[in-house]
Design a protein around this motif. Structure first.
Motif, PDB file in Angstrom:
ATOM      1  N   SER A  76      -7.869   5.612  -0.850  1.00  0.00           N
ATOM      2  CA  SER A  76      -6.619   5.997  -1.512  1.00  0.00           C
ATOM      3  C   SER A  76      -6.296   5.032  -2.650  1.00  0.00           C
ATOM      4  O   SER A  76      -5.815   5.451  -3.716  1.00  0.00           O
ATOM      5  N   TYR A 133       1.153  -1.521  -7.534  1.00  0.00           N
ATOM      6  CA  TYR A 133       1.217  -0.236  -6.840  1.00  0.00           C
ATOM      7  C   TYR A 133       1.347  -0.540  -5.355  1.00  0.00           C
ATOM      8  O   TYR A 133       0.522  -1.280  -4.795  1.00  0.00           O
ATOM      9  N   LEU A 136       1.060   1.233  -1.972  1.00  0.00           N
ATOM     10  CA  LEU A 136       0.565   2.444  -1.321  1.00  0.00           C
ATOM     11  C   LEU A 136       0.780   2.304   0.175  1.00  0.00           C
ATOM     12  O   LEU A 136       0.364   1.305   0.777  1.00  0.00           O
ATOM     13  N   ARG A 137       1.460   3.276   0.788  1.00  0.00           N
ATOM     14  CA  ARG A 137       1.838   3.141   2.201  1.00  0.00           C
ATOM     15  C   ARG A 137       1.462   4.385   2.994  1.00  0.00           C
ATOM     16  O   ARG A 137       1.776   5.519   2.614  1.00  0.00           O
ATOM     17  N   SER A 138       0.782   4.150   4.119  1.00  0.00           N
ATOM     18  CA  SER A 138       0.466   5.222   5.058  1.00  0.00           C
ATOM     19  C   SER A 138       1.560   5.292   6.116  1.00  0.00           C
ATOM     20  O   SER A 138       2.052   4.252   6.586  1.00  0.00           O
ATOM     21  N   SER A 139       1.928   6.498   6.511  1.00  0.00           N
ATOM     22  CA  SER A 139       2.975   6.655   7.520  1.00  0.00           C
ATOM     23  C   SER A 139       2.500   6.219   8.905  1.00  0.00           C
ATOM     24  O   SER A 139       3.308   5.872   9.764  1.00  0.00           O
ATOM     25  N   TYR A 198       0.624  10.753   6.318  1.00  0.00           N
ATOM     26  CA  TYR A 198       0.728  11.040   4.890  1.00  0.00           C
ATOM     27  C   TYR A 198       0.816   9.698   4.158  1.00  0.00           C
ATOM     28  O   TYR A 198       1.298   8.707   4.701  1.00  0.00           O
ATOM     29  N   ILE A 199       0.318   9.682   2.934  1.00  0.00           N
ATOM     30  CA  ILE A 199       0.264   8.450   2.152  1.00  0.00           C
ATOM     31  C   ILE A 199       1.071   8.641   0.875  1.00  0.00           C
ATOM     32  O   ILE A 199       0.896   9.624   0.149  1.00  0.00           O
ATOM     33  N   SER A 200       1.955   7.710   0.626  1.00  0.00           N
ATOM     34  CA  SER A 200       2.779   7.739  -0.585  1.00  0.00           C
ATOM     35  C   SER A 200       2.598   6.419  -1.332  1.00  0.00           C
ATOM     36  O   SER A 200       2.076   5.451  -0.764  1.00  0.00           O
ATOM     37  N   TYR A 201       3.022   6.390  -2.579  1.00  0.00           N
ATOM     38  CA  TYR A 201       2.966   5.109  -3.284  1.00  0.00           C
ATOM     39  C   TYR A 201       4.061   5.007  -4.325  1.00  0.00           C
ATOM     40  O   TYR A 201       4.550   6.008  -4.847  1.00  0.00           O
ATOM     41  N   GLU A 202       4.428   3.768  -4.576  1.00  0.00           N
ATOM     42  CA  GLU A 202       5.402   3.433  -5.612  1.00  0.00           C
ATOM     43  C   GLU A 202       4.709   2.572  -6.664  1.00  0.00           C
ATOM     44  O   GLU A 202       3.859   1.740  -6.340  1.00  0.00           O
TER      45      GLU A 202
END
Length: 337
Positions: A80, A64, A66-69, A317-321
């Motif tokens: 997170s 996973y 997980l990345r914060s902008s 904002y935090i997204s993840y792949e």
């Protein structure tokens, strides 16, 4: 395909692209294969994302990313990461750490050897780290494992250095690190589990590298003051019965000092410190605390890192792949024998 990893490994990182590959290599070499890796990128502006994507394209285990902008701090990143962990157990492998090849196998094996009827009273397993020069907490007798309350590690066994902690996820996922600064010491969360039992094994299972570039463990500035103030206010009530009155006064002075640098109001600080110290002595401690504050300011030693956290927390904002392997890590050939 349905994956059920037994272990979730969390690696928070910030501008450490040059170390991510090394962490991946040590995970690849693990003799126990049933795990997932969560990389928590705290707004890096180097090539961390490209490196993770490259690694993930051929990884034999789930990743996973997980990345914060924006740079939001380790507590937010860790929280997170905890929210997406699916393993039965969780451990941290920081970007400047290395797990030895038998680390996961030994941890799972030692846990499995606990009597089934007592497992519910244990939070997990602790093991030793070493550095390039020595073994940390080497006062622990080699070869003699023991059980104790989590709080007894510090106050009975005098553990002052880092240990590799392998915790049941049910404890961690139902709690959170305080999000008040870019760094808040982890004991602010561990204190909630102080009365839980932990199995301590004397095997060295990881390598710590404290002198990495930009390591938070070594700096000449006073950073993360707000985070340290919050941590002191959370942990000291648990510690107070083990501390002398002079030690409590020392912590009170430190708390006031950090509270000032962390821009906490007198009312906020007083409420946080509560009944740890009698009111008269709490007020008296302001004198040496403010002398230290003036010294810090005159020497230009203070970095108000919480201001960056407060600013970025509004806009980030935090997204993840999620990257899945082509080989099922739960297959029999990969299980612990």
């Amino acid at each position: 395909m349905n994956y059920s990893p037994k272990i979730s490994i969390i690696t928070p990182t910030w501008n450490r692209c040059h170390l991510i590959g090394r962490v991946y290599n040590c995970l690849q070499e693990q003799t126990y294969k049933n795990f997932e890796w969560i990389v928590g990128d705290d707004g890096s502006d180097d090539e961390t994302e490209i490196m993770v994507q490259k690694i993930a394209s051929s990884s034999p285990f789930p990743i996973y990313y997980l990345r914060s902008s924006l740079h939001i701090g380790k507590p937010k990143i860790d929280n997170s990461a905890l929210s997406i962990c699916t393993g039965e157990f969780i451990l941290w492998c920081d970007s400047d750490d290395i797990l030895l090849p038998n680390a996961l196998e030994n941890l799972v094996s030692e846990w499995s050897n606990l009597p089934p009827e007592s497992m519910n009273s244990f939070i997990g397993v602790a093991a030793l780290y070493k550095t390039k020069s020595s073994v940390l907490n080497k006062q622990i007798t080699k070869g003699i494992n023991f059980q104790c309350k989590l709080i007894d590690l510090e106050f009975k066994h005098l553990i002052e250095e880092d240990m590799l902690l392998f915790f049941k996820s049910t404890y961690l996922k139902s709690n959170r690190f305080p999000e008040e600064d870019l760094i808040v010491p982890e004991s602010s969360l561990w204190s909630k589990f102080y009365n839980q039992n932990i199995l301590v094994i004397t095997d060295v299972l990881g390598i710590k590298e404290y002198n990495s570039v930009d390591s938070v463990s070594f700096h000449n500035k006073i950073k993360y003051a707000r985070g340290h103030a919050f941590c002191l206010s959370i942990t000291t009530p648990f510690h107070s019965k083990y501390l002398t009155f002079l030690q409590i006064l020392g912590r009170t002075i430190k708390f006031i000092r950090y509270s000032f640098h962390g821009d906490l109001t007198n009312k906020q600080a007083s409420t946080m410190w509560g009944s740890v110290c009698p009111r008269f002595y709490y007020i008296l401690c302001h004198v040496p605390a403010f002398l230290l504050v003036m010294y810090d300011v005159l020497r230009k030693k203070v970095e108000r890192t919480h201001l960056e956290y407060l600013k970025n927390s509004i806009n980030t904002y935090i997204s993840y792949e999620k990257y899945m392997p082509s080989i099922d890590p739960n297959s029999d050939i990969n299980q612990l024998k």
